[in-house]
Enzyme design. Structure first.
Site, PDB file in Angstrom:
ATOM      1  N   GLY C 148       0.821  -1.196   0.000  1.00  0.00           N
ATOM      2  CA  GLY C 148       0.000   0.000   0.000  1.00  0.00           C
ATOM      3  C   GLY C 148       0.856   1.248   0.000  1.00  0.00           C
ATOM      4  CB  CYS C 149       0.123   4.686  -1.082  1.00  0.00           C
ATOM      5  SG  CYS C 149      -1.551   4.821  -0.433  1.00  0.00           S
ATOM      6  CE1 TYR C 150      -1.341   8.249   4.224  1.00  0.00           C
ATOM      7  CE2 TYR C 150      -3.168   6.821   3.687  1.00  0.00           C
ATOM      8  CZ  TYR C 150      -2.675   8.082   3.908  1.00  0.00           C
ATOM      9  OH  TYR C 150      -3.496   9.168   3.818  1.00  0.00           O
TER      10      TYR C 150
END
Lengths: 345, 345, 345, 345
Positions: C148-150
């Site tokens: 995921g991005c985070y």
């Protein structure tokens, strides 16, 4: 081929650096800037950390000439006209991104730019670097006057219609809208975030220095010289220029027919894309790329042709077009190093 | 005076709520919305928590009529034309922010709006609520067609010159630029943040439904009917409309002279401000307020008058003008509840 | 090598298209999307006109499998877990950009994602595709769970300090800020321009589905499992994620020392750049690129380490990292096709 | 009551002008600014055309003192400390929007602000103007130190929990995010549109001058002095501050319970609004208003309390709070002139 940049610290200069990183035949070998000499370019622009770590130099013409074959001038107006003669003398090809060599009539330059003109000899020698229209003049030249951002968007939008007489060169209205990067990196109240964000401003109505540049090419395309009505507006975005143009139709036609004719006119030009019927370009659709996207509409109620033309002002309006001219000059495929897809969203 | 809002959940509706909070004589006593009935307005708009905590109702005409004397219709086009007759029958004054009653010619409405027209009787009864120009018609009316956002900016910019014959009503070009709130609160790809931010788009070239509305008033001002060339663009900001207008001058004059004449024309109009020589309005300079700021320039090279006119589309282009009409109707000072200073920066 | 994309019409999908255009060894040969099948990708995304003119297909697994060797899944959560088994059966390597295969513990997936989990066998088979930390597990895998991005921004920021015990895995606070493109292209009130522009919002405090993904890797790096305090905020920009992290120092050290140790940790990792002393990364400095830029500060007054980590959420946080995993899987230099300079300004 | 502004040309000064226009009891009678003396305020800020047309004066203390009873100082740090003694001597009440009188410990001021401190006598005389917490000290004072923007958002968020011992004063982390207007109107590279737009930056990590101001009040509220971990970030918007705070819970409680307790704590405070369960404030929901909106969440997994607090930095973080202090000083209802509804969207 070794190339250099004078004015490397401005937005056009740093965009040249980005584009030249992706160019297979050109090698960046000299960076100069008066305001930031002695510093690393990556200190001035941290996004270049690990990408380009060269030091910016104070310009030394002899040193520069020993390191490069071609120089890009990404300087403000009024600078390159005094530097370029020495480079030409040393056999260095010059691509000038400023306005110093764009106007054949030096008096016009002095009137609109408030600087002393370049020598008439060099003005006549300079090729106007809008390859889609004036490619033949660029080939073989040693001095390229890279067009302004507004003129690029405007002329690519008008050229097919003007050259073929579909519209009149009289009574043309150009409504220009620009992102803020066009004003450069120098801090000022006019580019201060709080003054620009969530705001739209008109500026320099009827007095923008790009007016004579556009008129010069309209005259070349149509055969007659007429003044244009030209206004400019600042849009709260960083990159992108849109010119909406209004011209009197000289022929009875339809949007469909003209669209086909526009496509034919630009069929061998990689960077011009004609939008399908009833769709209009948006600036973000060319962001980061050298494309110029054009949409047109025949307004039957008023017998006008409306043309919408968009570019990324930092690319096709400056650094990208300069690299395109580099390619044309060298006989490389025109899209060399410039096949990047726009960054969207 | 008790007033109500139908369509309270949209951006124009909620702006009416904001402005009416500051109005000394009008009391908001009824909120209706089909899409959000049963909810608190402060659930839909948390910025209203503690300010307005009323519940939004499903429209009940009898109940509404028992609670209010005047109703604002902040509904999409095609709704109010079917609701207003019943309110008029009950003696309720109606201020309609939609386009349903703006065009005297019902056939034009059907062509541009693609809805069935209102009754001709009501169309003729409706006063066009642009007080600076048509104040006399508003006084004493029971049905006000509140102007569109683009027409407001355009007509206030053109009126002095058209009415006095300084420009020709033929060949007028209007280049409109709007913030995104003009499209309302309904989510769509066209108003999705990633598609709008750092982007500028042209849309509805030559086909915007505000065209016949502008032409109707140009005809009223100049005495002759001519089509205009009108294009619209979306700007990456929330509020604000700018119209840049280009018209053929009919008189030999200067910017200085015309500025004085514009000032005289609007001298008793609180909400129109004329910018000094060589300065141009910016949308943010009217943000949150009911002002319309205008700058002009005589372009001597092309014998054109360039006019730049800005408003906050949600205020002077919608809710603020509706409150101004409320004031005119009641004989209250026109700026009552509207003396708010623009929010800057 | 022929590759395909399922979910080509979303922002991650279209970014994969952009990046794969510049990839010398991968050839895009299949595009599928349920919501837009039958249309040209360039109709959905006009910026692709003349670049990619392929038609989007309704997914047909047999046809897809016959055209490609590797498939990217750029679908919302809950889709790929049902599609991937069939592709694996046919010997197609799968890179999944959704969250379906990231959590080894299927029960955790069901709790945080509210979907039924993938089979445990496939969950264990999937390699977590964060090459800088788990490169060895990726090599030789046939199913990659792209992070995921985070988590990408967070884990790259924490890894050196966690792995070496300079900070405690207990009491870590991560304050995440994201551009709006992270929410995808689907229109909603929460991504409507008027609601986002000139606004900053907190959302999903303590309940974001990326929390267990981050904790799983923190546990792998530190050897112990501790919950983190994690909050997320929406920033009015399109691209970019910044995570600011706060952790308790376990060693007496200085910013200078830790900077050197961070540089050493990442010395063979092309895409991680450590900012010099007292400078901090900004999201725009990585825009359009696969870089992760990190700045750190020892806060002596509170014995905390503050870490700031930025990525372009659509590139290093999604499509770029997927291409990086493609490179790792194939033994190509990791930066193949990804050496693009950030677009600045 | 006649009041004046020194530093009228900055963003806080011009916001004071806007707010005072709506104030029924205060009359603006003196405007001074060193950088723009001699000019009309409406030349500097065209949005004020027709609203305030006063000329800005070069400060003359005697003249100022003869015209006003209370002076607002909207000057940069380091100016007012040298001006205020003379005004106090003449019996003029002073409200200082800068940091010069906020810290009781002059040595701390010298360390964090790098200026010489004001006299200790005046430091002790100054009341810290956060009415919701220190109202009693403001009443009767002649010198008000108006709080900083970050401290206002932070302290209003922390106060109920700190004062009641629900959280520990140790180990507090404050992650601040600010719009760009907080940096004032002075043009600089750091506030240049091209550098800020579509960008998010961290700055002054652990070294912001608001740190000792926050710690001083935390100490007053909790009875013990502990350093906080405080970081600040620039967000691409003009107005708005959000502080996200993380603190260790000292009690076993739930979000619901704490919400009720927060509401009770602030029940007689017009400007503090507590968001309902599982909703979070956004900066735009307070834009243009004096509200501080607060949301909280008990993070049970980590025993932390997460608090999100937002204000408009130019209003509640500067000019609005100054007007609120004016009201408190005069015994007027605290919301006098400040009942404006936030501008949304």
């Amino acid at each position: 081929m070794n190339v250099g940049i004078i004015g490397a610290n401005g937005y056009s200069g740093v965009e040249l650096i980005r584009l030249l990183q992706q160019h297979p035949y050109a090698q960046l070998n000299y960076l100069a800037s008066h305001s930031s000499s002695g510093k690393l370019i990556s200190e001035q622009y941290p996004h270049l950390q690990g990408v380009v770590e060269d030091r910016i130099e104070e310009l030394d013409i002899n040193e520069a000439a020993s390191k490069i074959e071609l120089m890009f001038f990404a300087t403000p107006s009024g600078i390159s006209k005094d530097l370029i003669p020495a480079f030409l003398d040393k056999g260095i090809t010059c691509i000038d991104l400023s306005g110093d060599f764009r106007l054949k009539d030096g008096a016009l330059y002095e009137k609109w730019y408030k600087h002393t003109q370049a020598s008439n000899e060099n003005l006549q020698k300079a090729a106007y670097g809008l390859p889609e229209i004036f490619r033949d003049e660029i080939v073989g030249s040693t001095l390229i006057a890279n067009p302004g951002c507004y003129p690029t968007a405007t002329l690519l939008g008008l050229a097919p219609a003007l050259e073929n007489g579909w519209i009149s060169p009289e009574n043309i209205v150009v409504d220009g809208k620009s992102g803020v990067s066009g004003a450069g990196r120098k801090a000022s109240l006019g580019t201060h975030f709080g003054e620009i964000n969530e705001n739209m401003k008109a500026y320099k109505l009827g007095s923008h220095q790009h007016i004579p540049e556009i008129e010069q090419s309209i005259s070349a395309l149509s055969g007659t010289l007429h003044p244009i009505t030209f206004s400019t507006h600042l849009v709260p975005m960083t990159r992108g220029i849109m010119c909406t143009m209004y011209a009197d139709l000289e022929v009875k036609t339809t949007t469909e027919k003209l669209l086909k004719q526009y496509e034919e006119y630009y069929q061998n030009n990689f960077f011009v894309r004609i939008r399908p019927l009833d769709t209009w370009p948006a600036t973000k659709e060319v962001l980061g790329s050298n494309y110029c996207d054009i949409g047109i509409k025949v307004e039957e109620r008023t017998k006008k042709l409306i043309i919408v033309s968009v570019i990324d002002n930092v690319v096709k309006g400056a650094a990208g077009q300069a690299v395109q001219n580099l390619n044309v000059l060298n006989g490389w495929p025109e899209e060399t190093g410039l096949t990047v897809t726009p960054v969207y969203p």
